[in-house]
Enzyme design. Sequence first.
Site, PDB file in Angstrom:
ATOM      1  N   ARG A 100      58.247 107.234  48.929  1.00 58.20           N
ATOM      2  CA  ARG A 100      56.937 106.576  49.075  1.00 58.20           C
ATOM      3  C   ARG A 100      56.843 106.137  50.522  1.00 58.20           C
ATOM      4  O   ARG A 100      57.664 105.330  50.973  1.00 58.20           O
ATOM      5  CB  ARG A 100      56.827 105.391  48.124  1.00 58.20           C
ATOM      6  CG  ARG A 100      55.636 104.512  48.411  1.00 58.20           C
ATOM      7  CD  ARG A 100      55.318 103.545  47.296  1.00 58.20           C
ATOM      8  NE  ARG A 100      54.743 104.240  46.160  1.00 58.20           N
ATOM      9  CZ  ARG A 100      54.096 103.642  45.162  1.00 58.20           C
ATOM     10  NH1 ARG A 100      53.953 102.329  45.154  1.00 58.20           N
ATOM     11  NH2 ARG A 100      53.598 104.343  44.169  1.00 58.20           N
ATOM     12  N   HIS A 127      48.820 111.151  46.132  1.00 60.88           N
ATOM     13  CA  HIS A 127      49.646 110.499  45.099  1.00 60.88           C
ATOM     14  C   HIS A 127      49.752 111.459  43.901  1.00 60.88           C
ATOM     15  O   HIS A 127      49.203 111.222  42.828  1.00 60.88           O
ATOM     16  CB  HIS A 127      49.007 109.172  44.698  1.00 60.88           C
ATOM     17  CG  HIS A 127      49.931 108.251  43.957  1.00 60.88           C
ATOM     18  ND1 HIS A 127      51.257 108.550  43.695  1.00 60.88           N
ATOM     19  CD2 HIS A 127      49.723 107.020  43.415  1.00 60.88           C
ATOM     20  CE1 HIS A 127      51.804 107.532  43.036  1.00 60.88           C
ATOM     21  NE2 HIS A 127      50.902 106.604  42.847  1.00 60.88           N
ATOM     22  N   GLN A 130      50.826 110.389  40.305  1.00 60.12           N
ATOM     23  CA  GLN A 130      49.777 109.656  39.603  1.00 60.12           C
ATOM     24  C   GLN A 130      48.785 110.619  38.957  1.00 60.12           C
ATOM     25  O   GLN A 130      48.394 110.466  37.806  1.00 60.12           O
ATOM     26  CB  GLN A 130      49.051 108.726  40.590  1.00 60.12           C
ATOM     27  CG  GLN A 130      47.960 107.905  39.940  1.00 60.12           C
ATOM     28  CD  GLN A 130      48.509 106.928  38.913  1.00 60.12           C
ATOM     29  OE1 GLN A 130      49.435 106.194  39.188  1.00 60.12           O
ATOM     30  NE2 GLN A 130      47.963 106.932  37.703  1.00 60.12           N
ATOM     31  N   ASP A 213      40.080 102.677  41.771  1.00 65.03           N
ATOM     32  CA  ASP A 213      41.342 102.228  42.362  1.00 65.03           C
ATOM     33  C   ASP A 213      40.994 101.094  43.323  1.00 65.03           C
ATOM     34  O   ASP A 213      39.810 100.857  43.627  1.00 65.03           O
ATOM     35  CB  ASP A 213      42.021 103.407  43.097  1.00 65.03           C
ATOM     36  CG  ASP A 213      43.387 103.039  43.690  1.00 65.03           C
ATOM     37  OD1 ASP A 213      43.978 102.027  43.267  1.00 65.03           O
ATOM     38  OD2 ASP A 213      43.854 103.766  44.598  1.00 65.03           O
ATOM     39  N   CYS A 253      44.764 103.583  38.275  1.00 65.80           N
ATOM     40  CA  CYS A 253      46.189 103.880  38.472  1.00 65.80           C
ATOM     41  C   CYS A 253      47.053 102.626  38.452  1.00 65.80           C
ATOM     42  O   CYS A 253      48.253 102.723  38.200  1.00 65.80           O
ATOM     43  CB  CYS A 253      46.384 104.636  39.776  1.00 65.80           C
ATOM     44  SG  CYS A 253      45.862 103.686  41.211  1.00 65.80           S
ATOM     45  N   ARG A 281      52.923 107.939  33.102  1.00 69.94           N
ATOM     46  CA  ARG A 281      53.691 108.133  34.335  1.00 69.94           C
ATOM     47  C   ARG A 281      55.127 108.521  33.994  1.00 69.94           C
ATOM     48  O   ARG A 281      55.745 109.315  34.689  1.00 69.94           O
ATOM     49  CB  ARG A 281      53.683 106.844  35.186  1.00 69.94           C
ATOM     50  CG  ARG A 281      52.341 106.472  35.800  1.00 69.94           C
ATOM     51  CD  ARG A 281      51.881 107.480  36.833  1.00 69.94           C
ATOM     52  NE  ARG A 281      52.892 107.747  37.827  1.00 69.94           N
ATOM     53  CZ  ARG A 281      53.038 107.081  38.967  1.00 69.94           C
ATOM     54  NH1 ARG A 281      52.196 106.123  39.272  1.00 69.94           N
ATOM     55  NH2 ARG A 281      53.986 107.403  39.838  1.00 69.94           N
TER      56      ARG A 281
END
Length: 300
Positions: A100, A127, A130, A213, A253, A281
């Site tokens: 990340r 991402h 996700q 988001d 998310c 996830r």
Amino acid sequence: MPRHLLSIADLNADELAALLKTAERFKKTRYRGSELRGKTIAMIFEKPSLRTRTTLEVATVHLGGYAVYLDAKNVGLGERESVRDIAANLGRWVEGISARVNKHETVSSLAEHAGVPVLNALSDAHHPLQALADLLTLKENLGRLAGVRLAYVGDGNNVLASLLEAAALSGMEVTVSTPVGYEPAGELLDAAGARLVHDPLEAVREADAVYTDVWVSMGQEEESERRLHDFQGYTVTPELMNAAGAGAVFLHCLPAHYGEEVTREVAYGRQSRIFDQAENRLHTAKAVLAHYLGGLAWSG
Ligand code: CP
Ligand code: NVA
């Protein structure tokens, strides 16, 4: 050459479908396996995480492997040691790396130099892990992806970029609604055949799913004041959900900033699937690890 997952565009439509099918199977059977037996994955995080870190680690354990967490500050990513050298070292010890990162170039550089598969655990641009969970959640709720009408309301950010790439592969019909100046890249919209409208009410009309988001992503904290001002009117409220298609689901998310991009009423309401999405996830991370590191064939 190892395969990497830096963005959803690293997959083709069949591979995306295979990952989702595997994730569905893993979820249904509460799968535990030995695909990663004797294998180690290094997880480097330059930014905080709850879902991504936990699901990658738990998924690794469920497949019989071991995950080593590396705080990027302690590693001194790009400071104590170059990204290139860190990649070259890790690649000698572990079978895969997830990272990340602040800048997407960092994860690309890790992939270039590691010699083992690199999974993007979120960058400023993408991402992908996700988006896989988002697709699984949509498929579960709507029975299909092709032709699903997804309205994304808010910031044209990393999460949206991965959703648009996923739409290009799966046939979802995306309508994006951002304030002026916060649109996603035109190429992403074009590749997905997505529609851009600035009015959120218009965007959600007849939508099967509404997605939002945060307005201020990690790393954009100094822009908070301007962003909170510019995004006024883009909150997903019960009224906005009422304007969507009957039976529309709400996705996010997470983490959420309640009262900003979404109200608590919507997030905890009957249309919300945010915790199913979070659960997914795990199943999708497990599918990624099984296919990328565990030798599971892409044909399923
Ligand atoms: N959605 C998501 O990636 O959550 P984390 O930042 O907690 O990993
Ligand atoms: N767009 C958000 C997603 C967090 C999971 C961020 O980058 O901070």
